[in-house]
Scaffold this motif. Sequence first.
Motif, short mmCIF file in Angstrom:
data_model
loop_
_atom_site.label_atom_id
_atom_site.label_comp_id
_atom_site.label_asym_id
_atom_site.label_seq_id
_atom_site.Cartn_x
_atom_site.Cartn_y
_atom_site.Cartn_z
N LEU A 159 7.08 -8.22 -1.45
CA LEU A 159 6.33 -9.36 -1.97
C LEU A 159 6.34 -10.51 -0.97
CD1 LEU A 159 4.91 -10.94 -4.30
CD2 LEU A 159 7.22 -11.61 -5.01
N THR A 160 7.50 -10.81 -0.42
CA THR A 160 7.62 -11.93 0.51
C THR A 160 6.84 -11.66 1.79
OG1 THR A 160 9.80 -12.41 -0.40
CG2 THR A 160 9.26 -13.43 1.70
N ILE A 161 6.91 -10.45 2.30
CA ILE A 161 6.15 -10.10 3.51
C ILE A 161 4.65 -10.24 3.24
CG2 ILE A 161 5.53 -8.20 5.06
CD1 ILE A 161 8.52 -7.31 4.79
N LEU A 162 4.20 -9.78 2.07
CA LEU A 162 2.78 -9.93 1.72
C LEU A 162 2.39 -11.40 1.62
CD1 LEU A 162 2.29 -7.12 -0.97
CD2 LEU A 162 1.30 -7.21 1.33
N LEU A 163 3.25 -12.23 1.05
CA LEU A 163 2.95 -13.65 0.96
C LEU A 163 2.87 -14.30 2.34
CD1 LEU A 163 5.08 -14.68 -2.14
CD2 LEU A 163 2.59 -14.54 -1.98
N PHE A 164 3.75 -13.90 3.26
CA PHE A 164 3.68 -14.41 4.63
C PHE A 164 2.38 -13.97 5.30
CE2 PHE A 164 8.34 -15.28 4.80
CZ PHE A 164 8.24 -16.59 5.27
N ILE A 165 1.97 -12.74 5.07
CA ILE A 165 0.71 -12.26 5.65
C ILE A 165 -0.47 -13.05 5.08
CG2 ILE A 165 -0.87 -10.28 5.74
CD1 ILE A 165 1.68 -8.49 5.91
N ILE A 166 -0.49 -13.23 3.76
CA ILE A 166 -1.56 -14.00 3.13
C ILE A 166 -1.57 -15.44 3.66
CG2 ILE A 166 -2.33 -14.99 0.93
CD1 ILE A 166 -1.33 -12.33 -0.38
N GLY A 167 -0.40 -16.06 3.76
CA GLY A 167 -0.31 -17.42 4.28
C GLY A 167 -0.79 -17.53 5.71
N VAL A 210 0.63 -27.15 11.13
CA VAL A 210 0.41 -26.30 9.96
C VAL A 210 1.22 -25.01 10.06
CG1 VAL A 210 -1.61 -25.00 10.73
CG2 VAL A 210 -1.39 -25.61 8.34
N TRP A 211 1.54 -24.60 11.29
CA TRP A 211 2.30 -23.36 11.49
C TRP A 211 3.80 -23.56 11.34
CZ3 TRP A 211 -0.51 -19.22 11.26
CH2 TRP A 211 -1.85 -19.27 11.65
N LEU A 212 4.27 -24.77 11.48
CA LEU A 212 5.71 -25.03 11.45
C LEU A 212 6.39 -24.55 10.16
CD1 LEU A 212 8.02 -26.11 13.13
CD2 LEU A 212 7.58 -28.37 12.15
N PRO A 213 5.86 -24.87 8.97
CA PRO A 213 6.52 -24.37 7.76
C PRO A 213 6.57 -22.84 7.69
CG PRO A 213 4.94 -26.07 7.19
CD PRO A 213 4.74 -25.76 8.65
N LEU A 214 5.50 -22.18 8.14
CA LEU A 214 5.52 -20.71 8.13
C LEU A 214 6.57 -20.16 9.08
CD1 LEU A 214 1.71 -19.80 8.01
CD2 LEU A 214 3.41 -19.52 6.20
N VAL A 215 6.69 -20.77 10.25
CA VAL A 215 7.70 -20.31 11.22
C VAL A 215 9.11 -20.56 10.69
CG1 VAL A 215 8.63 -20.72 13.53
CG2 VAL A 215 6.17 -20.51 13.21
N ILE A 219 4.24 -25.21 1.34
CA ILE A 219 4.13 -26.42 2.17
C ILE A 219 3.00 -26.28 3.18
CG2 ILE A 219 5.30 -27.79 3.96
CD1 ILE A 219 7.93 -27.29 2.38
N SER A 220 2.89 -25.13 3.79
CA SER A 220 1.80 -24.89 4.74
C SER A 220 0.45 -24.98 4.03
CB SER A 220 1.99 -23.52 5.40
OG SER A 220 1.11 -23.37 6.47
N TRP A 221 0.36 -24.38 2.85
CA TRP A 221 -0.88 -24.44 2.06
C TRP A 221 -1.20 -25.89 1.68
CZ3 TRP A 221 -1.38 -26.03 -3.08
CH2 TRP A 221 -2.64 -25.86 -3.62
N MET A 222 -0.17 -26.65 1.31
CA MET A 222 -0.35 -28.04 0.92
C MET A 222 -0.89 -28.86 2.09
SD MET A 222 2.47 -30.63 -0.74
CE MET A 222 3.40 -30.87 0.76
N ILE A 223 -0.36 -28.64 3.29
CA ILE A 223 -0.83 -29.36 4.47
C ILE A 223 -2.31 -29.05 4.71
CG2 ILE A 223 -0.63 -29.49 6.98
CD1 ILE A 223 2.42 -29.15 6.58
#
Length: 152
Positions: free
Chosen positions: A8-16, A50-55, A109-113
Motif C-alpha cells: 500500500l505504501t509503495i503504491l501511494l509513493f508511486i501515485i504521489g 515539492v519533491w522534498l516531502p516525498l524524499v 504534505i507534497s499534495w498540499m503544496i
Amino acid sequence: MEKTLDILTILLFIIGTVYCFQQWVTLPDQIPIHFNMKGEPDGWGGKWGVWLPLVIGLVLWVGLSQLEKYPHTYNYLNLNLENAQRQYKNARIMINLMKTEISILFIYISWMIIGFSGVDKISHNHWLPIVVFIIILFSSIGFFIYRSFKLK
C-alpha cells in the motif's frame, strides 16, 4: 498485514510521484513550502521543494524498514523465552504501521503544496489533517505498547 501495508505504501509513493510529475509544468517557480496553523503559506521556495516531502518520506520508510528487521534489538519490559516471538511480532507490526502512517503524512504534505500552488488553489484547513495524523500515530503507538503489556 505487514506485506499489505508495505505494498500500500509503495503504491501511494508511486501515485504521489506520478501526481508530482503531472503537476510539475503547472507549478509556478516559487511555491509555498511552509504553512502556518491557519493554512496560509508563510515560507516560499523553488518548485523543487515539492519533491522534498516525498524524499523525506521515502528515506524514513526505508530506514524504518531496516529497523523493522531487527526487533530483537529493541527495549522490552518483561521479555522472556515464552513471549519473545509474540513481542517481536508486535514490535514489527507497530514499526510497519508507523512507517505507513508517516509516509502518508509526507505524501499528503507534497499534495498540499501542489494543491496550494497549482492552478486550482485548493483551500481548506491544512492543520486538521496534521492534528489527525498526530492523534492516529500516537494512538497506534499507545495501542501497541498496551498490547505488549498484555503479551507477558
